[in-house]
Each structure stands twice: as structure tokens, then as C-alpha cells.
Design a protein around this motif. Structure first.
Motif, PDB file in Angstrom:
ATOM      1  N   ASP A 118       0.814  -1.222   0.000  1.00 35.66           N
ATOM      2  CA  ASP A 118       0.000   0.000   0.000  1.00 35.66           C
ATOM      3  C   ASP A 118       0.847   1.271   0.000  1.00 35.66           C
ATOM      4  O   ASP A 118       0.311   2.370  -0.155  1.00 35.66           O
ATOM      5  N   LEU A 119       2.166   1.117   0.171  1.00 37.86           N
ATOM      6  CA  LEU A 119       3.028   2.295   0.252  1.00 37.86           C
ATOM      7  C   LEU A 119       3.251   2.890  -1.135  1.00 37.86           C
ATOM      8  O   LEU A 119       3.558   2.183  -2.088  1.00 37.86           O
ATOM      9  N   THR A 120       3.086   4.184  -1.255  1.00 35.94           N
ATOM     10  CA  THR A 120       3.275   4.860  -2.552  1.00 35.94           C
ATOM     11  C   THR A 120       4.405   5.886  -2.512  1.00 35.94           C
ATOM     12  O   THR A 120       4.971   6.222  -3.552  1.00 35.94           O
ATOM     13  N   ASP A 121       4.734   6.373  -1.334  1.00 36.83           N
ATOM     14  CA  ASP A 121       5.750   7.422  -1.208  1.00 36.83           C
ATOM     15  C   ASP A 121       7.048   6.797  -0.695  1.00 36.83           C
ATOM     16  O   ASP A 121       7.269   6.675   0.512  1.00 36.83           O
ATOM     17  N   TRP A 122       7.917   6.380  -1.630  1.00 42.69           N
ATOM     18  CA  TRP A 122       9.177   5.732  -1.268  1.00 42.69           C
ATOM     19  C   TRP A 122      10.280   6.776  -1.116  1.00 42.69           C
ATOM     20  O   TRP A 122      10.384   7.691  -1.945  1.00 42.69           O
ATOM     21  N   PRO A 123      11.133   6.664  -0.090  1.00 45.79           N
ATOM     22  CA  PRO A 123      12.226   7.634   0.073  1.00 45.79           C
ATOM     23  C   PRO A 123      13.155   7.659  -1.138  1.00 45.79           C
ATOM     24  O   PRO A 123      13.531   8.725  -1.626  1.00 45.79           O
ATOM     25  N   THR A 124      13.546   6.458  -1.613  1.00 46.27           N
ATOM     26  CA  THR A 124      14.350   6.340  -2.834  1.00 46.27           C
ATOM     27  C   THR A 124      13.902   5.090  -3.586  1.00 46.27           C
ATOM     28  O   THR A 124      13.169   4.251  -3.043  1.00 46.27           O
ATOM     29  N   ASP A 125      14.361   4.968  -4.827  1.00 47.14           N
ATOM     30  CA  ASP A 125      14.021   3.778  -5.607  1.00 47.14           C
ATOM     31  C   ASP A 125      14.629   2.517  -5.015  1.00 47.14           C
ATOM     32  O   ASP A 125      14.127   1.408  -5.254  1.00 47.14           O
ATOM     33  N   ARG A 126      15.694   2.661  -4.261  1.00 46.95           N
ATOM     34  CA  ARG A 126      16.338   1.480  -3.690  1.00 46.95           C
ATOM     35  C   ARG A 126      15.389   0.732  -2.758  1.00 46.95           C
ATOM     36  O   ARG A 126      15.268  -0.496  -2.832  1.00 46.95           O
ATOM     37  N   GLU A 127      14.698   1.461  -1.874  1.00 47.42           N
ATOM     38  CA  GLU A 127      13.753   0.812  -0.964  1.00 47.42           C
ATOM     39  C   GLU A 127      12.587   0.191  -1.743  1.00 47.42           C
ATOM     40  O   GLU A 127      12.123  -0.897  -1.392  1.00 47.42           O
ATOM     41  N   ARG A 128      12.134   0.872  -2.775  1.00 42.45           N
ATOM     42  CA  ARG A 128      11.041   0.321  -3.583  1.00 42.45           C
ATOM     43  C   ARG A 128      11.460  -1.002  -4.227  1.00 42.45           C
ATOM     44  O   ARG A 128      10.693  -1.973  -4.226  1.00 42.45           O
ATOM     45  N   ARG A 129      12.684  -1.045  -4.768  1.00 45.26           N
ATOM     46  CA  ARG A 129      13.154  -2.279  -5.405  1.00 45.26           C
ATOM     47  C   ARG A 129      13.359  -3.394  -4.377  1.00 45.26           C
ATOM     48  O   ARG A 129      13.025  -4.552  -4.621  1.00 45.26           O
ATOM     49  N   GLU A 130      13.919  -3.056  -3.230  1.00 44.54           N
ATOM     50  CA  GLU A 130      14.128  -4.061  -2.191  1.00 44.54           C
ATOM     51  C   GLU A 130      12.798  -4.648  -1.727  1.00 44.54           C
ATOM     52  O   GLU A 130      12.678  -5.856  -1.509  1.00 44.54           O
ATOM     53  N   ALA A 131      11.791  -3.790  -1.591  1.00 44.59           N
ATOM     54  CA  ALA A 131      10.472  -4.276  -1.172  1.00 44.59           C
ATOM     55  C   ALA A 131       9.867  -5.180  -2.228  1.00 44.59           C
ATOM     56  O   ALA A 131       9.303  -6.240  -1.912  1.00 44.59           O
ATOM     57  N   ALA A 132       9.988  -4.795  -3.507  1.00 45.26           N
ATOM     58  CA  ALA A 132       9.438  -5.621  -4.593  1.00 45.26           C
ATOM     59  C   ALA A 132      10.094  -6.989  -4.613  1.00 45.26           C
ATOM     60  O   ALA A 132       9.420  -8.019  -4.804  1.00 45.26           O
ATOM     61  N   LEU A 133      11.406  -7.032  -4.393  1.00 41.91           N
ATOM     62  CA  LEU A 133      12.122  -8.307  -4.381  1.00 41.91           C
ATOM     63  C   LEU A 133      11.674  -9.172  -3.207  1.00 41.91           C
ATOM     64  O   LEU A 133      11.436 -10.376  -3.356  1.00 41.91           O
ATOM     65  N   ALA A 134      11.546  -8.560  -2.032  1.00 46.01           N
ATOM     66  CA  ALA A 134      11.147  -9.314  -0.841  1.00 46.01           C
ATOM     67  C   ALA A 134       9.723  -9.850  -0.984  1.00 46.01           C
ATOM     68  O   ALA A 134       9.432 -10.989  -0.594  1.00 46.01           O
ATOM     69  N   ILE A 135       8.817  -9.049  -1.548  1.00 49.23           N
ATOM     70  CA  ILE A 135       7.437  -9.498  -1.729  1.00 49.23           C
ATOM     71  C   ILE A 135       7.369 -10.608  -2.773  1.00 49.23           C
ATOM     72  O   ILE A 135       6.619 -11.580  -2.624  1.00 49.23           O
ATOM     73  N   ALA A 136       8.170 -10.490  -3.832  1.00 47.93           N
ATOM     74  CA  ALA A 136       8.204 -11.546  -4.854  1.00 47.93           C
ATOM     75  C   ALA A 136       8.691 -12.862  -4.264  1.00 47.93           C
ATOM     76  O   ALA A 136       8.175 -13.939  -4.598  1.00 47.93           O
ATOM     77  N   ARG A 137       9.664 -12.796  -3.366  1.00 49.41           N
ATOM     78  CA  ARG A 137      10.153 -14.019  -2.717  1.00 49.41           C
ATOM     79  C   ARG A 137       9.034 -14.654  -1.884  1.00 49.41           C
ATOM     80  O   ARG A 137       8.864 -15.880  -1.876  1.00 49.41           O
ATOM     81  N   LEU A 138       8.274 -13.823  -1.193  1.00 47.75           N
ATOM     82  CA  LEU A 138       7.137 -14.327  -0.425  1.00 47.75           C
ATOM     83  C   LEU A 138       6.093 -14.955  -1.355  1.00 47.75           C
ATOM     84  O   LEU A 138       5.569 -16.043  -1.068  1.00 47.75           O
ATOM     85  N   ASP A 139       5.798 -14.285  -2.459  1.00 46.73           N
ATOM     86  CA  ASP A 139       4.835 -14.835  -3.420  1.00 46.73           C
ATOM     87  C   ASP A 139       5.270 -16.214  -3.902  1.00 46.73           C
ATOM     88  O   ASP A 139       4.450 -17.134  -4.039  1.00 46.73           O
ATOM     89  N   LEU A 140       6.552 -16.367  -4.175  1.00 45.45           N
ATOM     90  CA  LEU A 140       7.072 -17.664  -4.613  1.00 45.45           C
ATOM     91  C   LEU A 140       6.849 -18.736  -3.551  1.00 45.45           C
ATOM     92  O   LEU A 140       6.417 -19.847  -3.863  1.00 45.45           O
ATOM     93  N   ARG A 141       7.163 -18.403  -2.310  1.00 51.55           N
ATOM     94  CA  ARG A 141       6.997 -19.379  -1.228  1.00 51.55           C
ATOM     95  C   ARG A 141       5.534 -19.754  -1.030  1.00 51.55           C
ATOM     96  O   ARG A 141       5.219 -20.877  -0.630  1.00 51.55           O
ATOM     97  N   LEU A 142       4.641 -18.809  -1.315  1.00 51.17           N
ATOM     98  CA  LEU A 142       3.213 -19.062  -1.158  1.00 51.17           C
ATOM     99  C   LEU A 142       2.603 -19.716  -2.386  1.00 51.17           C
ATOM    100  O   LEU A 142       1.403 -20.022  -2.404  1.00 51.17           O
ATOM    101  N   GLY A 143       3.400 -19.913  -3.438  1.00 46.02           N
ATOM    102  CA  GLY A 143       2.899 -20.518  -4.661  1.00 46.02           C
ATOM    103  C   GLY A 143       2.128 -19.571  -5.546  1.00 46.02           C
ATOM    104  O   GLY A 143       1.444 -20.009  -6.484  1.00 46.02           O
ATOM    105  N   LYS A 144       2.223 -18.271  -5.293  1.00 48.48           N
ATOM    106  CA  LYS A 144       1.535 -17.264  -6.109  1.00 48.48           C
ATOM    107  C   LYS A 144       2.437 -16.867  -7.273  1.00 48.48           C
ATOM    108  O   LYS A 144       3.025 -15.775  -7.306  1.00 48.48           O
TER     109      LYS A 144
END
Length: 353
Positions: A152-178
Motif C-alpha cells: 500500500d506504500l506509494t511514497d518511497w524515500p528512494t528507488d532502492r527501498e522500492r526495489r528491495e520491497a518488490a524483491l522481498a514481496i516476490a520471494r514471499l509470493d514464490l513461497r506461497l505458490g503465487k
């Protein structure tokens, strides 16, 4: 000294690990040659140095360096990027060596610094890192709770945090079979990270894409993603990102190499897998060849016939033929000399001098 420390950090972030180590050691030489006793400066220096060592697999060394460094920086001076890098590497090292509870203590230490100094970016980075480590520890419900906040976060301090979050969420999606959700995150992220300066992130994305492609039964895609990771990791001998993805990735790579056959695996990929296994000869440890198949391969390299191999190993000739059939299948070949050539090209046999 400050300039060299920052050059070390910049090269670390750009995936130029050897340059990071070189600049860091130059800075250390200057500091110690002046006989300074500035523990804060040495601790700042240890952030890029220990992170570089960690990426090359020296996890215990990185842990020891950062335990001292981050305690000093928490009480003294530091910059938010150095805090993010230092606490991140130390938490990952603790996770690998001692488990999630030990890593969580480091996360709490990082949050205390963030709250005491009102560093919102450090606080967010620690939250993203916590989700990564929760997934690695199998605590998927807790990780999913954090993921819902980050999505739900839209205001990222820098692109680095946005990319790190996307990677971490994708890893979770993989573990959940999504798998569809994971693909929707990893595809754009990979394209974004192909721009100059993002090789470090692209390496981690490629490892997750290997996992995703295998789950989607896309062998060619898995091989391509693993090759991309190898190309990015090999120049500076990085192995820890592979290990950080846990035994799941190791099992996928084992099954991938068995099913594809080593003839379809690039030399860079084979070298990378050999390095992650510890050495070229220990490649058998990740299950590509059985001990008997490795013995027969070595004797093939000597030019022995099936009958001679049987005598050498005290095996019946039909048994030798059985093992040869399995060996050929794993190497993706159909002839003796081709098996030897592929094995040399893949690092399973040392090339002729």
C-alpha cells in the motif's frame, strides 16, 4: 581515508566487489599508518569491507567485523546508507549462522538507532529486511502481514527501498505458490535493474527468476536466469546470494542440472555452481553425479574400455554399461568422447594440461 571509504561503498553498491575491497584496504592502510585510534572511522570502513567479504562467502568474518563496528556506529557517528548496509549484512549473517532469533536482535538494534535519530529510511529498510528474513525462516504469515503494509506504500524515500520491497514481496509470493504475482513483480524489476549500476540487485532477481521459471516448468527460462546470475557473480567470486536463498534453490538447481544435462549448461553457470559447492571437485556434493558415475567418468578420461573399467572397479560389464547410460543422460550426450568433452567443459573433469 574518507574518500577511499566512500569509493569502497560506491563500488560495493555497484557490484564491483574487488574494487570495493581494494579501496577499503587502501583506506585501512592510511588510517593505521597514521597510528590513529579512531574506532568510529575504522567502524565506518568495516561496513563496506565486511559486506564484500560476506558476499564472497566469508560469513563468520563478516559477522565478527560488523558486531564490533555496528556497536560503535550505534553509539557514535554514521550515515543512513552505512547503517542500512551494516545492519542488513549483520542480520543476514546472523540468520545464516544462528537463525531468525539472533537476526531479530540485530533488527531491533537497527530500529533503536532509527528511532533515536529519526531515520525514516533506515526504519523502512529494517522493515523490508525483516520480511525477507521471516520468509527465509518460514514464518510466512508474519511476512505476509508486513507485505500488506508495503504494497500500500506509494511514497518511497528512494528507488532502492522500492526495489528491495518488490524483491522481498516476490520471494514471499514464490513461497506461497503465487507464481503469477511473483512473475508480475520480477519481470519489471529485472528490466529496471538492467540499467547501469544495478547489477547487485539484478543478481538477486536472477536467482529468484531461476526459482520462478522452474516452478513454471520453463527449463529454458530457468537456465537463462541462472546463467545471468553466474555472469554477474563470477567476476568477483560472489556465492552468498545463492546460499541466502536457502536449500530450496539448491534443490531446484540440482534437479535442473539433472534434467537439462550439463551439455545445456553454460561454462559460466557450471563454474558458478562449482564455486557455490566449494570447489570444482565437490560438485558431486550437489548431486549431479553419483560417486560411482564420477569414478567411471574419470576412467573414461583415461581411455579405458568398458571391460577395463569393470576390472578396475571390480564390476560386471553390464553394470558398467548401466552406469554409463545414467552418466550419458545426465551429461546430455550419447558417446564416450563427447561425455569426456562435456565433463571437462563443465568443470567435472579438469582439462588436459
Amino acid at each position: 581515508a574518507f574518500m577511499l571509504i566512500h569509493l569502497s561503498f560506491i563500488n560495493l553498491r555497484a557490484n564491483r566487489i574487488d574494487a570495493a575491497l581494494t579501496h577499503g584496504k587502501q583506506a585501512e592502510t592510511i588510517i593505521r599508518s597514521r597510528q590513529w585510534n579512531d574506532q568510529n572511522l575504522l567502524s565506518i570502513l568495516n561496513v563496506p569491507l565486511s559486506s564484500a567479504h560476506y558476499l564472497q562467502g566469508a560469513v563468520i568474518q563478516a559477522e565478527q567485523m560488523l558486531e564490533r563496528a555496528m556497536a560503535v556506529l550505534a553509539a557514535g557517528e554514521g550515515w543512513v546508507d552505512f547503517y542500512v548496509e551494516g545492519f542488513g549484512t549483520l542480520a543476514r549473517a546472523k540468520m545464516g549462522l544462528s537463525g531468525y532469533d539472533a537476526a531479530h536482535e540485530i533488527l531491533q538494534m537497527g530500529l533503536e538507532v532509527a528511532n533515536a535519530r529519526d531515520l525514516d529510511r533506515l526504519r523502512l529498510s529494517i522493515t523490508i529486511l525483516q520480511m525477507e528474513l521471516l520468509v527465509r525462516g518460514g514464518r510466512l504469515d508474519a511476512a505476509a502481514s508486513i507485505a500488506r503494509q508495503l504494497i500500500d506504500l506509494t511514497d518511497w524515500p528512494t528507488d532502492r527501498e522500492r526495489r528491495e520491497a518488490a524483491l522481498a514481496i516476490a520471494r514471499l509470493d514464490l513461497r506461497l505458490g503465487k507464481l503469477d504475482l511473483a512473475a508480475a513483480r520480477l519481470g519489471p524489476l529485472a528490466e529496471e535493474c538492467k540499467a547501469p549500476g544495478h547489477d547487485a540487485m539484478l543478481l538477486r532477481v536472477s536467482l529468484l527468476q531461476t526459482n520462478l521459471a522452474w516452478a513454471l516448468k520453463d527449463m529454458a527460462g530457468a537456465l537463462a536466469a541462472l546463467h545471468q546470475a553466474a555472469v554477474l557473480a563470477l567476476p568477483s567470486q560472489q556465492v552468498q546470494q545463492f546460499h541466502d536463498e536457502g536449500p530450496e534453490l539448491a534443490l531446484i538447481v540440482r534437479d535442473l542440472t539433472r534434467k537439462a544435462g550439463l551439455s545445456r549448461i553454460s561454462r559460466q553457470t557450471a563454474d558458478y555452481l562449482a564455486r557455490t559447492a566449494g570447489s570444482v571437485r565437490s560438485r558431486r556434493d550437489i548431486g549431479i553425479l553419483s560417486d560411482r558415475e564420477a569414478e567411471i567418468l574419470a576412467l573414461l578420461n583415461e581411455g579405458l574400455t568398458n571391460k577395463a573399467i569393470g576390472r578396475r572397479l571390480d564390476l560386471a560389464e553390464p553394470t558398467v554399461k548401466f552406469h554409463l547410460k545414467n552418466l550419458y543422460a545426465k551429461l546430455g550426450v550419447g558417446r564416450r568422447q563427447l561425455a569426456v568433452n562435456v565433463a571437462k567443459g563443465s568443470g567435472l573433469l579438469l582439462p588436459d594440461p
